[in-house]
Enzyme design. Structure first.
Site, PDB file in Angstrom:
ATOM      1  N   PRO A  93      -5.164   9.604   0.817  1.00  0.00           N
ATOM      2  CA  PRO A  93      -6.101   9.775  -0.309  1.00  0.00           C
ATOM      3  C   PRO A  93      -5.681  10.888  -1.268  1.00  0.00           C
ATOM      4  O   PRO A  93      -6.100  10.901  -2.423  1.00  0.00           O
ATOM      5  CB  PRO A  93      -7.434  10.126   0.370  1.00  0.00           C
ATOM      6  CG  PRO A  93      -7.288   9.734   1.787  1.00  0.00           C
ATOM      7  CD  PRO A  93      -5.821   9.781   2.115  1.00  0.00           C
ATOM      8  N   GLU A 120      -8.182  11.423  11.372  1.00  0.00           N
ATOM      9  CA  GLU A 120      -8.357  12.390  10.265  1.00  0.00           C
ATOM     10  C   GLU A 120      -7.117  12.463   9.390  1.00  0.00           C
ATOM     11  O   GLU A 120      -7.086  13.184   8.393  1.00  0.00           O
ATOM     12  CB  GLU A 120      -8.687  13.777  10.814  1.00  0.00           C
ATOM     13  CG  GLU A 120     -10.123  13.920  11.294  1.00  0.00           C
ATOM     14  CD  GLU A 120     -11.133  13.512  10.227  1.00  0.00           C
ATOM     15  OE1 GLU A 120     -10.999  13.936   9.069  1.00  0.00           O
ATOM     16  OE2 GLU A 120     -12.047  12.734  10.564  1.00  0.00           O
ATOM     17  N   ARG A 157       4.563  -8.880  -5.466  1.00  0.00           N
ATOM     18  CA  ARG A 157       4.421  -9.958  -6.454  1.00  0.00           C
ATOM     19  C   ARG A 157       5.309  -9.736  -7.679  1.00  0.00           C
ATOM     20  O   ARG A 157       5.569 -10.650  -8.439  1.00  0.00           O
ATOM     21  CB  ARG A 157       2.948 -10.135  -6.863  1.00  0.00           C
ATOM     22  CG  ARG A 157       2.369  -8.983  -7.622  1.00  0.00           C
ATOM     23  CD  ARG A 157       0.864  -9.112  -7.764  1.00  0.00           C
ATOM     24  NE  ARG A 157       0.454 -10.121  -8.719  1.00  0.00           N
ATOM     25  CZ  ARG A 157       0.414  -9.955 -10.040  1.00  0.00           C
ATOM     26  NH1 ARG A 157       0.763  -8.802 -10.563  1.00  0.00           N
ATOM     27  NH2 ARG A 157       0.013 -10.924 -10.831  1.00  0.00           N
ATOM     28  N   ASP A 171      -0.407  -9.900 -17.470  1.00  0.00           N
ATOM     29  CA  ASP A 171      -1.508  -9.412 -16.627  1.00  0.00           C
ATOM     30  C   ASP A 171      -2.112  -8.127 -17.190  1.00  0.00           C
ATOM     31  O   ASP A 171      -1.465  -7.410 -17.958  1.00  0.00           O
ATOM     32  CB  ASP A 171      -0.992  -9.091 -15.218  1.00  0.00           C
ATOM     33  CG  ASP A 171      -0.954 -10.321 -14.327  1.00  0.00           C
ATOM     34  OD1 ASP A 171      -1.579 -11.322 -14.686  1.00  0.00           O
ATOM     35  OD2 ASP A 171      -0.295 -10.245 -13.277  1.00  0.00           O
TER      36      ASP A 171
HETATM   37  N1  SAM Z   1      -9.346  13.002   6.458  1.00  0.00           N
HETATM   38  C1  SAM Z   1      -8.620  12.338   5.425  1.00  0.00           C
HETATM   39  C2  SAM Z   1      -9.050  12.875   4.068  1.00  0.00           C
HETATM   40  O1  SAM Z   1     -10.188  13.267   3.923  1.00  0.00           O
HETATM   41  O2  SAM Z   1      -8.215  12.847   3.126  1.00  0.00           O
HETATM   42  C3  SAM Z   1      -8.866  10.837   5.441  1.00  0.00           C
HETATM   43  C4  SAM Z   1      -8.224  10.163   6.598  1.00  0.00           C
HETATM   44  S1  SAM Z   1      -8.476   8.440   6.575  1.00  0.00           S
HETATM   45  C5  SAM Z   1      -9.927   8.265   7.569  1.00  0.00           C
HETATM   46  C6  SAM Z   1      -7.215   7.824   7.636  1.00  0.00           C
HETATM   47  C7  SAM Z   1      -5.994   7.295   6.919  1.00  0.00           C
HETATM   48  O3  SAM Z   1      -6.360   6.215   6.084  1.00  0.00           O
HETATM   49  C8  SAM Z   1      -5.264   8.252   6.020  1.00  0.00           C
HETATM   50  O4  SAM Z   1      -4.376   9.090   6.747  1.00  0.00           O
HETATM   51  C9  SAM Z   1      -4.537   7.316   5.077  1.00  0.00           C
HETATM   52  O5  SAM Z   1      -3.331   6.838   5.650  1.00  0.00           O
HETATM   53  C10 SAM Z   1      -5.490   6.146   4.979  1.00  0.00           C
HETATM   54  N2  SAM Z   1      -6.315   6.160   3.763  1.00  0.00           N
HETATM   55  C11 SAM Z   1      -7.664   6.276   3.694  1.00  0.00           C
HETATM   56  N3  SAM Z   1      -8.099   6.218   2.423  1.00  0.00           N
HETATM   57  C12 SAM Z   1      -7.012   6.023   1.649  1.00  0.00           C
HETATM   58  C13 SAM Z   1      -6.801   5.898   0.246  1.00  0.00           C
HETATM   59  N4  SAM Z   1      -7.794   5.958  -0.617  1.00  0.00           N
HETATM   60  N5  SAM Z   1      -5.535   5.701  -0.195  1.00  0.00           N
HETATM   61  C14 SAM Z   1      -4.497   5.664   0.663  1.00  0.00           C
HETATM   62  N6  SAM Z   1      -4.622   5.796   2.006  1.00  0.00           N
HETATM   63  C15 SAM Z   1      -5.855   5.991   2.498  1.00  0.00           C
END
Ligand code: SAM
Length: 250
Positions: A93, A120, A157, A171
């Site tokens: 994220p 996490e 794609r 697109d």
């Molecule tokens: N504790 C982290 C935080 O607050 O940033 C979030 C962890 S999330 C529950 C678990 C995993 O999901 C992350 O390590 C990532 O690989 C993936 N993930 C969750 N949301 C994402 C997003 N918006 N974009 C990319 N990967 C995401």
């Protein structure tokens, strides 16, 4: 795909390989793989787990809820992919936001590896495995598998040989605009007629209508995109007219 061109190779590191089985075998992406334009390898992070239980996670130092992916299994899984020349993307994220521009850039990479986090997230010391971090938006999913599939679909794609380039050339976001509306049969549905110009057979008139509607849709829904859009003098004149119409309607 050009004769003799090798497939774009996308490798995935995940605790849940089964989540990739159907999406990578289905529809456009599945056909791209069948035709040899794409190649996928899915690696189970658990295979690099520690001890008898193949453990991949542990409690966070400092306390708090949730678990953290340990660095050793991630290093064991990803280092061979890096050594083989993969450009490594960590789904996170906190990463750079996935956009059409980034998808196009990644579609030119011949060997990609995507790391899916869980719990996490990953131990901070494993971030150095990634060449870049990518987020699919400002919200948190339970794991990186769905974000990885979003990234892979957006990138795959665009790989030559996967779909006809004409079908993604107009697109949304290409050239900075949203796409024009689409219509198909029937001519009239519940009293609403499909625009006559689209059924006229006049290609020039169709192209002009589509451009105008793409400009209108972008102006109404995503005016922020217009600042970076590639616009001709004619586009600017159309926009001016559309703005005047909107002002007089309100
Ligand atoms: N504790 C982290 C935080 O607050 O940033 C979030 C962890 S999330 C529950 C678990 C995993 O999901 C992350 O390590 C990532 O690989 C993936 N993930 C969750 N949301 C994402 C997003 N918006 N974009 C990319 N990967 C995401």
């Amino acid at each position: 795909m050009n004769a003799g061109q090798e497939a774009v190779w996308i490798e995935i590191v995940t605790l849940f390989p089964e989540l990739f089985e159907v999406p990578l075998r289905t529809s456009v992406i599945g056909r791209g793989a069948e035709r040899g334009a794409l190649r996928f390898s899915v690696h189970d992070l658990r295979a690099h787990g520690l001890g008898r239980h193949r453990s991949v996670d542990d409690y966070p130092y400092g306390g708090g809820a949730g678990m953290v992916l340990r660095p050793e299994p991630l290093h064991a899984a990803v280092e061979p992919l890096r050594a083989a020349g993969a450009h490594v993307v960590l789904m996170d994220p906190a990463g750079e936001r996935l956009t059409d521009r980034l998808a196009r850039e990644l579609s030119r990479v011949r060997h990609l590896a995507v790391i899916c986090g869980r719990y996490e997230g990953i131990d901070e010391r494993a971030r150095s495995l990634a060449d870049r971090e990518v987020s699919i938006g400002d919200y948190v999913l339970t794991g990186g598998e769905i974000p990885a599939l979003v990234l892979i679909d957006a990138v795959a794609r665009l790989v030559p040989g996967v779909i006809d380039p004409e079908s993604h050339g107009a697109d949304s976001f290409v050239g900075g605009l949203l796409e024009h509306p689409h219509y198909t049969r029937p001519d009239v549905f519940r009293g609403v007629e499909a625009p006559a110009v689209l059924r006229s057979g006049d290609h020039g008139a169709v192209a002009r209508w589509r451009r105008r509607e793409a400009l209108r849709r972008t102006l109404l829904r995503r005016p922020d995109l217009l600042a970076d859009a590639v616009l001709s003098a004619e586009d600017e004149a159309i926009l001016e007219g559309l703005r005047a119409d909107t002002a007089s309607e309100s």
